[in-house]
Design a protein around this motif. Structure first.
Motif, PDB file in Angstrom:
ATOM      1  N   LEU A 219       4.509  -5.520   3.849  1.00  0.00           N
ATOM      2  CA  LEU A 219       3.175  -5.130   4.425  1.00  0.00           C
ATOM      3  C   LEU A 219       2.961  -5.973   5.573  1.00  0.00           C
ATOM      4  O   LEU A 219       3.032  -7.111   5.632  1.00  0.00           O
ATOM      5  N   THR A 225      -6.015  -1.636  12.808  1.00  0.00           N
ATOM      6  CA  THR A 225      -5.929  -1.213  11.448  1.00  0.00           C
ATOM      7  C   THR A 225      -5.393  -2.537  10.795  1.00  0.00           C
ATOM      8  O   THR A 225      -5.206  -2.491   9.501  1.00  0.00           O
ATOM      9  N   ALA A 228      -6.854  -3.029   7.276  1.00  0.00           N
ATOM     10  CA  ALA A 228      -6.408  -2.096   6.066  1.00  0.00           C
ATOM     11  C   ALA A 228      -5.135  -2.606   5.685  1.00  0.00           C
ATOM     12  O   ALA A 228      -4.149  -2.021   6.232  1.00  0.00           O
ATOM     13  N   PRO A 229      -4.886  -3.723   4.769  1.00  0.00           N
ATOM     14  CA  PRO A 229      -3.436  -4.295   4.741  1.00  0.00           C
ATOM     15  C   PRO A 229      -2.385  -3.594   3.971  1.00  0.00           C
ATOM     16  O   PRO A 229      -1.413  -3.712   3.888  1.00  0.00           O
ATOM     17  N   HIS A 230      -2.966  -2.193   3.268  1.00  0.00           N
ATOM     18  CA  HIS A 230      -1.812  -1.700   2.515  1.00  0.00           C
ATOM     19  C   HIS A 230      -1.397  -0.515   3.547  1.00  0.00           C
ATOM     20  O   HIS A 230      -0.754   0.496   3.090  1.00  0.00           O
ATOM     21  N   LEU A 231      -1.648  -0.248   4.786  1.00  0.00           N
ATOM     22  CA  LEU A 231      -0.920   0.944   5.479  1.00  0.00           C
ATOM     23  C   LEU A 231       0.571   0.235   5.741  1.00  0.00           C
ATOM     24  O   LEU A 231       0.579  -0.957   5.825  1.00  0.00           O
ATOM     25  N   THR A 232       1.313   1.014   5.759  1.00  0.00           N
ATOM     26  CA  THR A 232       2.904   0.632   6.222  1.00  0.00           C
ATOM     27  C   THR A 232       3.333   0.991   7.452  1.00  0.00           C
ATOM     28  O   THR A 232       2.514   1.672   8.364  1.00  0.00           O
TER      29      THR A 232
ATOM     30  N   MET B   1      -3.138   9.213  14.920  1.00  0.00           N
ATOM     31  CA  MET B   1      -2.126   8.651  13.874  1.00  0.00           C
ATOM     32  C   MET B   1      -1.595   9.736  12.911  1.00  0.00           C
ATOM     33  O   MET B   1      -0.526   9.584  12.204  1.00  0.00           O
ATOM     34  N   HIS B  42      -4.279  10.430   4.385  1.00  0.00           N
ATOM     35  CA  HIS B  42      -3.961   8.980   4.091  1.00  0.00           C
ATOM     36  C   HIS B  42      -2.851   8.476   3.428  1.00  0.00           C
ATOM     37  O   HIS B  42      -2.414   9.040   2.371  1.00  0.00           O
ATOM     38  N   ASN B  43      -2.277   7.683   4.331  1.00  0.00           N
ATOM     39  CA  ASN B  43      -0.794   7.233   3.860  1.00  0.00           C
ATOM     40  C   ASN B  43      -0.893   5.564   3.771  1.00  0.00           C
ATOM     41  O   ASN B  43      -0.623   5.038   4.682  1.00  0.00           O
ATOM     42  N   ALA B  44      -0.758   5.020   2.636  1.00  0.00           N
ATOM     43  CA  ALA B  44      -0.620   3.564   2.466  1.00  0.00           C
ATOM     44  C   ALA B  44      -0.381   3.531   1.018  1.00  0.00           C
ATOM     45  O   ALA B  44      -0.451   4.196   0.097  1.00  0.00           O
ATOM     46  N   TRP B  45       0.023   1.884   0.849  1.00  0.00           N
ATOM     47  CA  TRP B  45       0.649   1.536  -0.369  1.00  0.00           C
ATOM     48  C   TRP B  45      -0.507   1.128  -1.184  1.00  0.00           C
ATOM     49  O   TRP B  45      -0.813   0.010  -1.628  1.00  0.00           O
ATOM     50  N   ASP B  70      -8.986  -0.439   1.732  1.00  0.00           N
ATOM     51  CA  ASP B  70      -8.304   0.599   1.994  1.00  0.00           C
ATOM     52  C   ASP B  70      -9.246   1.961   2.375  1.00  0.00           C
ATOM     53  O   ASP B  70      -8.884   2.468   3.247  1.00  0.00           O
ATOM     54  N   GLY B  74      -9.000   1.953   6.335  1.00  0.00           N
ATOM     55  CA  GLY B  74      -7.709   2.683   6.368  1.00  0.00           C
ATOM     56  C   GLY B  74      -7.931   4.077   6.512  1.00  0.00           C
ATOM     57  O   GLY B  74      -7.602   4.769   7.440  1.00  0.00           O
ATOM     58  N   LYS B  77     -10.194   5.069   9.864  1.00  0.00           N
ATOM     59  CA  LYS B  77      -9.540   5.150  10.998  1.00  0.00           C
ATOM     60  C   LYS B  77      -8.259   5.851  11.353  1.00  0.00           C
ATOM     61  O   LYS B  77      -7.767   6.236  12.181  1.00  0.00           O
ATOM     62  N   THR B  78      -7.829   6.462  10.012  1.00  0.00           N
ATOM     63  CA  THR B  78      -6.430   6.950  10.255  1.00  0.00           C
ATOM     64  C   THR B  78      -6.238   8.538   9.601  1.00  0.00           C
ATOM     65  O   THR B  78      -5.102   9.036   9.598  1.00  0.00           O
TER      66      THR B  78
END
Lengths: 391, 391
Positions: A219, A225, A228-232, B1, B42-45, B70, B74, B77-78
């Motif tokens: 990560l 962003t 939002a630390p879990h965006l990849t 994005m 929404h695309n995140a871990w 998140d 996250g 913004k995305t």
């Protein structure tokens, strides 16, 4: 092929049975792939279909119930379980709209005359779906279902010396992977190319110790962003004057050693430098108080007091227990370093202390994975605890 | 994005609502991260903690409920969701022994006056645990719960042209990754180093299209555990005269294009050559019958008849629907190519036809990912359909 001797698996089984006894659980149906691996040695990407490890108080050996291709060849050839402790459901149960694998599990439970027992199930595990639970409850009307969530996880909290050795090997790998990240991060580099370099370093490992896939992908939040630390990653390029908070792990035979470091592309702003300084001071304060007998919330308090001096607060927890795991998380879902967690630290616990500071336009994350020792703690990896600046 | 325009998300929402209406579902609580991404972008871990996408029949926009870090940065913004369609639970709900995030979800459902509605939940999804279900049922006693499993997945089965374009990009990546695998596989090479090379190729992608992490790691069964195709790599070395069945995918913006090819290190035995020849003949026969109007079981039958001529049988399914996904599976859990699956093929379905032949001491796997066209099918990738021999 097993990383541990049979003796260690027997010892683990003994501790799990003690906990089952304490909770009034006669049969434990385990779905967490880390718990399955912990007790049986089965290590495969087979958890995308339903599978169960069945533990009873009477049998020294657990029983694996899974898909044919995973059960017979995989489990029998690679674990300490013998053929009599493996059951395989036919392939037409797999992701079927008619059959559910838990119906097959019910049949096995009945065949073993365990259907009138108190049965523990891991209620909040990723791999124990609502449907799995419903099929078990309907198929075993005479059983008494008990929440067996985290029973094995809490046994896993205290590692054996051999487990810590595997985590130390993972730490050698994370040192290499983090250095790769720092080297690859450049203005103009595509984010996917940096991620690719990191993954190569993680999985190749060192000359001595091969790398395994980690339970969370690298990560690297940054820019607008960063909060939002879990965006990849994607294929966009890093720009100059960007702060990148890198969180990744090394993994060896499923044992993790995570680490976070922050990299500034270009001269960091005074604000970033200040937050990095405070984060390191807070992290040091937390590490300083860690020793057997201290509670988890006391560790967090040491951090909170330190950053509070600078008028800074952080809402989220600053760490957790970790080790053996599978996607989607390397955390064990037991200990958290946060207010209210009164778990008392003991030797051979391994924690990831990660006080990530995420703001709207930048994040700073500097962490340490550590083992609690007899009179303090030791970090698993040896890597400069600082803000890295690339100018 | 976002990889798609708002119009496409609205179209997807419309189809999901039609299905909800058909099933008597007024509110759908979605936990599958692929379904959340499909409808919100929404695309995140972030799926390692509980999160929900709430769809109602009346609102054009879904509501995201997740962890603070998140949700706000996250999602707002995305994705195409506005701030009014985001709710965040405090961090003390995360992996807590006291609070459960679904209690927070119950509060949101009540606040929106939806607590007397019929509520669909994804009963057999990895990320909808038994505990999550129990908390919802207890917290919303006036609601009527309906199985909403696969409601969105069945909408996802037919791709838009834009989605297929993303899968074609992923196919360019898988061509590169498979060639990397073939190049790296050598007697004496460590398995982890081959895996590292593959992962680098997958994630770096092509110059045009960046790679994403795949929902399953590269699988490379060989040797005495070839019959257990879901075992992963270790640091041991490939030996001469080994057959390696390589299954991997390319992934671009979460869209997959998987592929399997088999590599013989050293001259293959006549048995391996024969199985490879039969597999290809059977695969070709299956591909030949694929066109709109044909059922899934008819595709499998074409394969089964072909290999049956040689006295060979295979128990497990030979393919499935795939596309957008997250770990632990790139399959969509809808269509399977197997007896009894009477789903009628339609244009813009994308399938992975993978008739893996796993024996005790070797496995042969040669597959194609394909899109159903107006009058047949086209493979997504362009890669020689043969047994690769390295002598």
């Amino acid at each position: 092929m097993m990383p541990f001797e049979k003796k260690e698996y027997l010892e683990r089984m003994k501790k799990v049975k003690e906990s089952m006894n304490h909770k009034g659980i006669e049969v434990l149906l385990i779905t967490d792939p880390a718990n399955i691996c912990y007790l049986s040695g089965h290590n495969a990407w087979s958890f995308y279909v339903h599978q169960i490890l069945l533990v009873t108080l009477d049998d020294e050996m657990p029983i694996f119930i899974g898909r044919y291709m995973d059960a017979f060849c995989g489990v029998v050839k690679t674990t300490w379980l013998d053929e009599n402790h493996v059951r395989a459901y036919p392939d037409y149960y797999v992701q079927s709209l008619i059959k559910h694998p838990m119906d097959y599990v019910c049949d096995v439970v009945k065949e073993l005359n365990l259907d009138k027992k108190s049965i523990g199930v891991e209620m909040d595990n990723y791999y124990f779906t609502a449907s799995a639970y419903k099929h078990l409850v309907q198929g075993l009307p005479d059983a008494r279902f008990v929440d067996g969530d985290l029973v094995v996880n809490w046994v896993r909290v205290i590692k054996s010396d051999k487990e810590i050795e595997l985590q130390r090997r993972a730490a050698k790998i994370v040192e290499k992977a983090m250095q790769t990240a720092i080297d690859s991060l450049e203005p103009g580099a595509r984010k996917c190319d940096v991620a690719a370099d990191i993954l190569h370093a993680q999985v190749s490992g060192t000359q001595e110790f091969g790398g395994d896939y980690t339970s969370i992908v690298p990560l690297m939040p940054c820019g607008e962003t960063a909060g939002a630390p879990h965006l990849t990653w994607d294929e966009s390029r890093y720009t100059d004057n960007t702060v990148v908070a890198v969180e990744l792990a090394g993994c060896h035979q499923r044992y993790h050693s995570p680490m976070a470091r922050t990299v500034s592309l270009g001269k960091p702003s005074p604000k970033v430098e200040e937050i990095a300084k405070i984060t390191i001071e807070g992290l040091n304060a937390a590490l300083d108080v860690i020793k057997p007998g201290v509670t988890c919330e006391e560790v967090e308090l040491a951090w909170r007091k330190t950053i509070g001096k600078y008028g800074i607060e952080k809402e989220s927890r600053i760490g957790y227990s970790m080790g053996l795991n599978y996607p989607p998380d390397w955390g064990e879902h037991t200990i958290s370093l946060r207010p209210g967690d009164k778990t008392i630290l003991k030797p051979n616990m391994t924690l990831h202390c990660i006080p990530g500071m995420y703001f709207d336009d930048f994040g700073v994350s500097i962490s340490e994975a550590l083992v609690v020792t007899e009179n303090g703690c030791e970090t698993l990896a040896n890597f400069p605890r600082k803000l890295f600046v690339k100018e």
